[in-house]
Design an enzyme around this catalytic site. Structure first.
Site, PDB file in Angstrom:
ATOM      1  N   ASP A  55       0.823  -1.204   0.000  1.00  0.00           N
ATOM      2  CA  ASP A  55       0.000   0.000   0.000  1.00  0.00           C
ATOM      3  C   ASP A  55       0.861   1.260   0.000  1.00  0.00           C
ATOM      4  O   ASP A  55       1.943   1.298   0.589  1.00  0.00           O
ATOM      5  CB  ASP A  55      -0.883  -0.020   1.254  1.00  0.00           C
ATOM      6  CG  ASP A  55      -1.819   1.157   1.361  1.00  0.00           C
ATOM      7  OD1 ASP A  55      -2.712   1.286   0.501  1.00  0.00           O
ATOM      8  OD2 ASP A  55      -1.658   1.961   2.309  1.00  0.00           O
TER       9      ASP A  55
ATOM     10  N   GLU B 107       1.301  -0.309  -4.963  1.00  0.00           N
ATOM     11  CA  GLU B 107       0.326   0.732  -5.277  1.00  0.00           C
ATOM     12  C   GLU B 107       1.061   2.050  -5.513  1.00  0.00           C
ATOM     13  O   GLU B 107       1.585   2.652  -4.578  1.00  0.00           O
ATOM     14  CB  GLU B 107      -0.684   0.911  -4.138  1.00  0.00           C
ATOM     15  CG  GLU B 107      -1.774   1.900  -4.501  1.00  0.00           C
ATOM     16  CD  GLU B 107      -2.429   2.577  -3.306  1.00  0.00           C
ATOM     17  OE1 GLU B 107      -3.537   3.092  -3.467  1.00  0.00           O
ATOM     18  OE2 GLU B 107      -1.809   2.601  -2.223  1.00  0.00           O
TER      19      GLU B 107
END
Length: 502
Positions: A212, A248
């Site tokens: 993330d 990401e």
């Protein structure tokens, strides 16, 4: 010696692009906010029999528990510790799920939140998914442990401590993302705690990680963490296999931080894909399906072997992140299924299917005021079991996942378009898809490139024994077939492949 070390490091990095899917499987699915027990069952009863290669799970680490708003989905992205208890289940249930999914050949990829801990306004107490004490005010997380020495406050130059200018790479990587306490990943101690967390999951049997918020971490720091990761568990993976890493990084252009800075360490999420695909299928900006003739790198996307692609993800289906109103979701079922079919038929990228849940939307001035709503839960915030008979299992996705497996490695061939919003293309001599997104019928003969015979259309039905529950397509000796698709059809596309030959 230096050259040998560099070559070894590059080999280590590029091996992290391999998702290690088994049995010729090529796609993964994000089971967003599913419980571990439900994922285990889904691997056994549906995902493995239908050719899925892996599951991306929600963050398993201990998170803050919020009541204002009530248990929002994004509380999972605010860690309190690296203990493995969450509203998806206990550590024992997590381990059982990983084992059961691996045993049927479905990999598990963990959504790893390592850029930050909880928000600066998270308060003090035991309001966390494991009941662990923490104090966000003093940046004290004793269960890791982290103290205020382990955060980037001293490096951030903004008055608030938050990112204020995305054109300043130092702010983006050293300041707080929406007030989340930013970890000092340059410190060996912080790196060691992050690696320890990820290695525990690797040893349990996970195949890799969706990492993330990578844009908010320096590539060198991430590379140091990845280099400290164990090889995958040899109970399910070949000796020396490195964990699959996909990062990401939101890069739509126009900012100094580029997705390409992360290519060497693993794959990267290609957010331009879902944003552009939504615009094309919605026919905005005078875009047409025929323009997809060079879909992929020809549209300025990252190299195919670096990309993870998706029609929507947990952020942009709620209006968070890039794409805005162009993003196609299950709220637009007809276009969504068409987009899913196109993505899974096309050779570009590693494909990820999305499985979310419904919520009561409430648009005010173009914004969904209910975009925070978490999964269906009990009064104490625990997630309810997934009601399988109501699960949004779009059979189009399942059948097209199989299509993608069947045509894997085949080139895109026999492109056809009508100059507008009707297109068709094949994948070698193993599969063919036809799509009608025009406001009139499609009625034409096309060269499929497939062997002669009768095929079952896997969009309207599926092959069962020697019969088909949907439309049938007859391919002649010259490889041509006649296709008729009404613009009023619920699913205005047809797909055939050699394993669906009757």
């Amino acid at each position: 010696m230096k050259l040998f070390f560099l070559a070894a490091l590059l080999g280590l990095s590029f091996s992290q692009h391999d998702p290690h899917t088994k049995h010729g499987r090529t796609s993964i699915v994000h089971l967003f906010e599913w419980r571990w027990q439900d994922i285990a069952q889904e691997c056994e009863r549906y995902l493995a029999p239908n050719g899925y290669g892996g599951v991306q799970i929600s963050p398993p680490s201990e998170s803050i528990v919020l009541t204002t708003p009530w248990h929002p989905w994004w509380q999972r992205y605010q860690p309190i510790s690296y203990n493995l208890c969450s509203r998806s289940g206990t550590e024992a249930e997590l381990k059982d799920m990983i084992t059961r999914c691996n045993n049927v050949g479905v990999n598990i990829y963990v959504d790893a939140v390592i850029n930050h801990m909880c928000g600066a306004t998270g308060g003090e107490g035991k309001h966390s998914s494991c009941g662990t004490f923490f104090n966000a005010n003093s940046e004290d997380f004793p269960s890791v442990p982290y103290s205020n020495w382990d955060f980037n406050d001293w490096k951030c130059s903004t008055s608030t401590g938050d990112i204020q200018d995305y054109n300043d790479i130092y702010q983006v990587r050293d300041c707080r993302l929406v007030s989340l306490l930013d970890l000092a990943l340059e410190k060996d101690y912080v790196r060691s705690k992050v690696s320890e967390y990820m290695n525990k999951l690797i040893d349990m049997g996970v195949a890799g990680f969706r990492v993330d918020a990578c844009k908010h971490m320096w590539p060198g720091d991430l590379n140091a963490v990845y280099s400290n990761l164990n090889n995958l568990n040899t109970q399910w993976f070949s000796s020396g296999s490195r964990p699959f890493i996909y990062q990401e990084v939101i890069d739509l252009g126009g900012e100094p931080i580029k997705a390409s800075e992360y290519y060497g360490m693993g794959r990267v999420t290609e957010f331009k894909y879902s944003a552009k695909l939504g615009i094309v299928l919605r026919k905005w900006d005078n875009e047409k399906l025929r323009y997809l003739i060079n879909w992929g790198e020809g549209w300025g996307f990252m190299p195919s072997d670096k990309a993870v692609v998706f029609v929507d993800n947990h952020d942009n289906q709620r209006g968070h992140g890039p794409g805005g109103a162009s993003i196609l979701t299950f709220w637009d079922p007809r276009l969504y299924k068409m987009a899913m079919g196109l993505m899974l038929a096309h050779p570009y990228g590693l494909t990820r299917v999305m499985s979310s849940y419904r919520w009561n939307r409430n648009f005010i001035n173009g914004k969904d005021e209910n975009d925070w709503i978490g999964p269906p839960s009990y009064s104490d915030g625990r997630t309810k079991p997934v009601p399988i008979n109501q699960t949004r299992r779009v059979e189009t996705a399942g059948n097209m996942v199989i299509f993608r497996n069947v045509v894997n490695g085949q080139l895109l061939v026999n492109w056809w378009d009508n100059g507008n919003n009707q297109i068709a293309f094949g994948r070698g001599n193993r599969g063919f898809i036809v799509i009608n997104n025009d406001d009139w019928n499609l009625d034409t003969s096309l060269n499929t490139g497939l062997p002669s015979g009768t095929y079952c259309d896997v969009i309207s039905g599926q092959k069962e024994g020697g019969s088909c529950t949907g439309k049938q397509v007859h391919v002649g000796a010259d490889g041509h077939a006649h296709f008729t698709i009404s613009n009023w059809d619920e699913d205005p596309f047809i797909a055939i492949h050699v394993d669906a030959k009757l």
